[in-house]
Design an enzyme around this catalytic site. Sequence first.
Site, PDB file in Angstrom:
ATOM      1  N   ASN A 171      42.880  35.588  41.868  1.00 48.70           N
ATOM      2  CA  ASN A 171      42.644  36.624  41.403  1.00 48.70           C
ATOM      3  C   ASN A 171      43.453  37.853  41.957  1.00 48.70           C
ATOM      4  O   ASN A 171      43.106  37.865  43.337  1.00 48.70           O
ATOM      5  CB  ASN A 171      41.010  37.085  41.634  1.00 48.70           C
ATOM      6  CG  ASN A 171      40.690  38.518  41.069  1.00 48.70           C
ATOM      7  OD1 ASN A 171      41.468  39.237  40.759  1.00 48.70           O
ATOM      8  ND2 ASN A 171      39.363  38.672  41.137  1.00 48.70           N
TER       9      ASN A 171
ATOM     10  N   ARG B  21      42.147  34.730  37.118  1.00 43.32           N
ATOM     11  CA  ARG B  21      41.671  35.837  36.390  1.00 43.32           C
ATOM     12  C   ARG B  21      42.775  36.724  35.757  1.00 43.32           C
ATOM     13  O   ARG B  21      43.577  36.796  36.587  1.00 43.32           O
ATOM     14  CB  ARG B  21      40.733  36.458  37.559  1.00 43.32           C
ATOM     15  CG  ARG B  21      40.143  37.802  36.800  1.00 43.32           C
ATOM     16  CD  ARG B  21      39.832  38.589  37.806  1.00 43.32           C
ATOM     17  NE  ARG B  21      39.011  39.841  37.062  1.00 43.32           N
ATOM     18  CZ  ARG B  21      39.091  40.934  37.641  1.00 43.32           C
ATOM     19  NH1 ARG B  21      39.629  41.415  38.805  1.00 43.32           N
ATOM     20  NH2 ARG B  21      38.315  42.019  36.786  1.00 43.32           N
TER      21      ARG B  21
ATOM     22  N   HIS C 240      34.479  42.660  32.597  1.00 45.71           N
ATOM     23  CA  HIS C 240      33.631  41.940  33.538  1.00 45.71           C
ATOM     24  C   HIS C 240      33.162  40.793  32.453  1.00 45.71           C
ATOM     25  O   HIS C 240      31.962  40.269  32.704  1.00 45.71           O
ATOM     26  CB  HIS C 240      32.523  42.684  33.756  1.00 45.71           C
ATOM     27  CG  HIS C 240      32.623  43.589  34.896  1.00 45.71           C
ATOM     28  ND1 HIS C 240      31.812  44.999  34.930  1.00 45.71           N
ATOM     29  CD2 HIS C 240      33.259  43.638  35.972  1.00 45.71           C
ATOM     30  CE1 HIS C 240      32.339  45.733  36.276  1.00 45.71           C
ATOM     31  NE2 HIS C 240      33.190  44.811  36.675  1.00 45.71           N
TER      32      HIS C 240
ATOM     33  N   HIS D 166      25.946  44.488  35.261  1.00 48.84           N
ATOM     34  CA  HIS D 166      26.835  44.101  36.275  1.00 48.84           C
ATOM     35  C   HIS D 166      27.125  45.514  37.120  1.00 48.84           C
ATOM     36  O   HIS D 166      27.926  46.286  36.614  1.00 48.84           O
ATOM     37  CB  HIS D 166      28.499  43.514  35.735  1.00 48.84           C
ATOM     38  CG  HIS D 166      29.262  43.335  36.859  1.00 48.84           C
ATOM     39  ND1 HIS D 166      29.444  41.910  37.258  1.00 48.84           N
ATOM     40  CD2 HIS D 166      29.810  44.017  37.757  1.00 48.84           C
ATOM     41  CE1 HIS D 166      30.423  41.833  38.369  1.00 48.84           C
ATOM     42  NE2 HIS D 166      30.592  43.189  38.652  1.00 48.84           N
TER      43      HIS D 166
ATOM     44  N   GLY E 146      28.781  46.845  40.494  1.00 52.47           N
ATOM     45  CA  GLY E 146      29.477  46.484  41.604  1.00 52.47           C
ATOM     46  C   GLY E 146      30.043  48.078  41.952  1.00 52.47           C
ATOM     47  O   GLY E 146      29.708  49.088  41.594  1.00 52.47           O
ATOM     48  N   ASN E 147      31.407  47.689  42.359  1.00 45.48           N
ATOM     49  CA  ASN E 147      32.311  48.903  42.381  1.00 45.48           C
ATOM     50  C   ASN E 147      32.652  49.472  41.208  1.00 45.48           C
ATOM     51  O   ASN E 147      32.295  50.505  40.792  1.00 45.48           O
ATOM     52  CB  ASN E 147      33.499  48.578  43.030  1.00 45.48           C
ATOM     53  CG  ASN E 147      33.565  49.046  44.469  1.00 45.48           C
ATOM     54  OD1 ASN E 147      33.062  50.308  44.716  1.00 45.48           O
ATOM     55  ND2 ASN E 147      34.010  48.364  45.406  1.00 45.48           N
TER      56      ASN E 147
ATOM     57  N   ARG F  94      34.736  56.088  39.476  1.00 43.94           N
ATOM     58  CA  ARG F  94      34.900  56.126  37.879  1.00 43.94           C
ATOM     59  C   ARG F  94      33.772  56.988  37.296  1.00 43.94           C
ATOM     60  O   ARG F  94      32.453  56.431  37.659  1.00 43.94           O
ATOM     61  CB  ARG F  94      35.129  54.864  37.160  1.00 43.94           C
ATOM     62  CG  ARG F  94      36.386  54.360  37.376  1.00 43.94           C
ATOM     63  CD  ARG F  94      36.753  52.881  36.638  1.00 43.94           C
ATOM     64  NE  ARG F  94      36.755  52.089  37.744  1.00 43.94           N
ATOM     65  CZ  ARG F  94      36.666  50.588  37.540  1.00 43.94           C
ATOM     66  NH1 ARG F  94      36.512  50.239  36.385  1.00 43.94           N
ATOM     67  NH2 ARG F  94      36.988  49.760  38.539  1.00 43.94           N
TER      68      ARG F  94
ATOM     69  N   ASP G 173      30.560  54.052  48.368  1.00 44.03           N
ATOM     70  CA  ASP G 173      29.836  52.721  48.646  1.00 44.03           C
ATOM     71  C   ASP G 173      28.396  52.989  48.715  1.00 44.03           C
ATOM     72  O   ASP G 173      27.793  53.982  49.371  1.00 44.03           O
ATOM     73  CB  ASP G 173      30.228  52.622  50.043  1.00 44.03           C
ATOM     74  CG  ASP G 173      29.669  51.179  50.409  1.00 44.03           C
ATOM     75  OD1 ASP G 173      28.413  50.858  50.446  1.00 44.03           O
ATOM     76  OD2 ASP G 173      30.516  50.425  50.990  1.00 44.03           O
TER      77      ASP G 173
ATOM     78  N   ARG H   5      25.673  51.458  49.523  1.00 48.05           N
ATOM     79  CA  ARG H   5      24.985  51.113  50.720  1.00 48.05           C
ATOM     80  C   ARG H   5      24.924  52.671  51.531  1.00 48.05           C
ATOM     81  O   ARG H   5      23.958  52.839  52.260  1.00 48.05           O
ATOM     82  CB  ARG H   5      25.715  50.245  51.548  1.00 48.05           C
ATOM     83  CG  ARG H   5      24.721  48.994  52.030  1.00 48.05           C
ATOM     84  CD  ARG H   5      25.298  47.997  52.658  1.00 48.05           C
ATOM     85  NE  ARG H   5      26.645  47.883  52.154  1.00 48.05           N
ATOM     86  CZ  ARG H   5      27.386  46.826  52.164  1.00 48.05           C
ATOM     87  NH1 ARG H   5      26.899  45.579  52.886  1.00 48.05           N
ATOM     88  NH2 ARG H   5      28.787  46.566  51.852  1.00 48.05           N
TER      89      ARG H   5
ATOM     90  N   GLU I  54      32.067  34.518  39.159  1.00 46.00           N
ATOM     91  CA  GLU I  54      33.403  34.294  38.289  1.00 46.00           C
ATOM     92  C   GLU I  54      34.094  33.156  38.417  1.00 46.00           C
ATOM     93  O   GLU I  54      34.830  32.621  37.650  1.00 46.00           O
ATOM     94  CB  GLU I  54      33.966  35.563  38.185  1.00 46.00           C
ATOM     95  CG  GLU I  54      32.983  36.705  37.635  1.00 46.00           C
ATOM     96  CD  GLU I  54      33.556  38.164  38.009  1.00 46.00           C
ATOM     97  OE1 GLU I  54      34.302  38.861  37.179  1.00 46.00           O
ATOM     98  OE2 GLU I  54      32.978  38.510  39.319  1.00 46.00           O
TER      99      GLU I  54
HETATM  100  P1  ADP Z   1      33.450  44.610  43.037  1.00 47.55           P
HETATM  101  O1  ADP Z   1      33.150  45.465  41.611  1.00 47.55           O
HETATM  102  O2  ADP Z   1      34.467  45.648  43.668  1.00 47.55           O
HETATM  103  O3  ADP Z   1      33.494  43.359  43.116  1.00 47.55           O
HETATM  104  P2  ADP Z   1      30.976  44.395  44.488  1.00 47.55           P
HETATM  105  O4  ADP Z   1      30.365  43.975  43.234  1.00 47.55           O
HETATM  106  O5  ADP Z   1      31.177  43.641  45.699  1.00 47.55           O
HETATM  107  O6  ADP Z   1      32.382  45.248  44.121  1.00 47.55           O
HETATM  108  O7  ADP Z   1      29.944  45.702  44.835  1.00 47.55           O
HETATM  109  C1  ADP Z   1      30.405  46.586  45.648  1.00 47.55           C
HETATM  110  C2  ADP Z   1      28.902  47.652  45.656  1.00 47.55           C
HETATM  111  O8  ADP Z   1      28.061  46.870  46.186  1.00 47.55           O
HETATM  112  C3  ADP Z   1      29.371  48.685  47.012  1.00 47.55           C
HETATM  113  O9  ADP Z   1      28.897  50.002  46.468  1.00 47.55           O
HETATM  114  C4  ADP Z   1      28.364  48.322  48.039  1.00 47.55           C
HETATM  115  O10 ADP Z   1      27.858  49.603  48.808  1.00 47.55           O
HETATM  116  C5  ADP Z   1      27.261  47.677  47.300  1.00 47.55           C
HETATM  117  N1  ADP Z   1      26.526  46.944  48.000  1.00 47.55           N
HETATM  118  C6  ADP Z   1      26.586  45.842  48.645  1.00 47.55           C
HETATM  119  N2  ADP Z   1      25.593  45.556  49.239  1.00 47.55           N
HETATM  120  C7  ADP Z   1      24.523  46.492  49.091  1.00 47.55           C
HETATM  121  C8  ADP Z   1      23.129  46.581  49.464  1.00 47.55           C
HETATM  122  N3  ADP Z   1      22.611  45.897  50.462  1.00 47.55           N
HETATM  123  N4  ADP Z   1      22.552  47.949  49.053  1.00 47.55           N
HETATM  124  C9  ADP Z   1      23.250  48.599  48.340  1.00 47.55           C
HETATM  125  N5  ADP Z   1      24.237  48.466  47.917  1.00 47.55           N
HETATM  126  C10 ADP Z   1      25.060  47.550  48.143  1.00 47.55           C
END
Ligand code: ADP
Length: 415
Positions: free
Chosen positions: A7, A99, A189, A217, A219-220, A250, A292, A294, A396
């Site tokens: 990837n 990918r 995705h 989905h 994530g980021n 975004r 982020d 978290r 993936e």
């Molecule tokens: P990508 O889309 O780059 O693959 P990921 O799927 O790894 O990203 O997701 C990243 C996001 O997941 C970040 O915002 C991170 O803070 C969040 N994240 C990871 N663990 C936790 C958690 N325990 N609680 C809340 N958010 C989390």
Amino acid sequence: MNILVLNCGSSSLKFQLIETDLDLIEKNADAQKAKGIIERIGSQALITVQAAGKPAVKQAAPLRDHRAALDYVLRWVISPEAQIPGIRALADIQAVGHRVVHGAEKFVKSVVIDQSVIEGIEDCIELAPLHNPANLKGIYAARELLGTGVPQVAVFDTSFHTTMPETSYLYAIPYQLYRRHKIRRYGFHGTSHRYVAYRYREIAGLTREKTNIISLHLGNGCSACAIRNGDSVDTTMGLTPLEGLVMGTRGGDMDPSILEFLAHKEGMSLTEIDTLLNKQSGLLGISGLTNDMRELLEEEREHKDRRATLAIDLFCLRVKKYIGAYLAELGGTDAIVFTGGIGENSPAIRARICTGLENLGIAIDEKLNNTATGGKEVEINKAGNKLRILVIPTNEELLIARDTVRSIKDAPRRW
Ligand code: ADP
């Protein structure tokens, strides 16, 4: 077979080495043998590699380009230090799965790469100017370092969504623009949504045709996908991954007039506005703190930061709106599935998204929800709920490895 899954991003390369074949797929017994990531390619690169069952090893090295990065990975994979069972020479890698972000309307499924496929991926560059060139660099590097005798397969983020009907993928702008420039929703995705749909039907004991879910989905990057009879019928990302949900940086959906307004008021160029919407918006833009999730949850908990709360609330409300939209579009569904870094790991966000949806048959069991972190597959709905709610960690890479095996079998074409 040992499949190398790559990837490649503009300055990064993620890899996994996965042992799989038709028999192992059937038994669900594929094995991840190693994984890693190289970041900051082009300068002093940061390297993290890990053989299965062993601690991760971090290093730094000057890696000029993707070829140098892949060369590093391949040397490590066959090295005695890595000690990966069954991998002693490059000949032990039987195929490569890539990918590839954008396959437009051209690639409706994964394909064995030959010259015409490379040209097809090049044709899609204008739709994914940051991603497709990096994916191509990975393909060229693998061809050079492993030789043309090793088949390579392209797995597209967009393919799963090629089943969307016109009513989902067209924008209501003059139709000639679709004809002339193929301006439409493509969605991304796709490999993640497809994996989640596949796991759901395994867990629920259903056939593909009976699979009806809303996949989230988060994530980021974030996207939702409405899946009917196993097919994607709508998704939130559009021509590019900017549309739809609120994401790390975004903004997702907004009134397109904002662009002209911004250009006028702030004297910004279109390129600057594009950067603003892609890199400085979303959770980061609203909170002014971080992209982020978290960290935002921590800020909210520890400092009661108002804008952290606002960013999280905006994020959750947007997801909630699309659950409602897709329930209406699908005429109801069987399950909602959470995946991605946030979807897999954050009980708090899942709970906030689902709060108030009880009348739609969506209610989370708090205890079960709290157990679903750190890569576990868990069903988290209250007993007797109309809809099932599941957390399914995405994979993936596994799907790319499996597609590679299947594609080679179906079309054992070479360069
Ligand atoms: P990508 O889309 O780059 O693959 P990921 O799927 O790894 O990203 O997701 C990243 C996001 O997941 C970040 O915002 C991170 O803070 C969040 N994240 C990871 N663990 C936790 C958690 N325990 N609680 C809340 N958010 C989390």
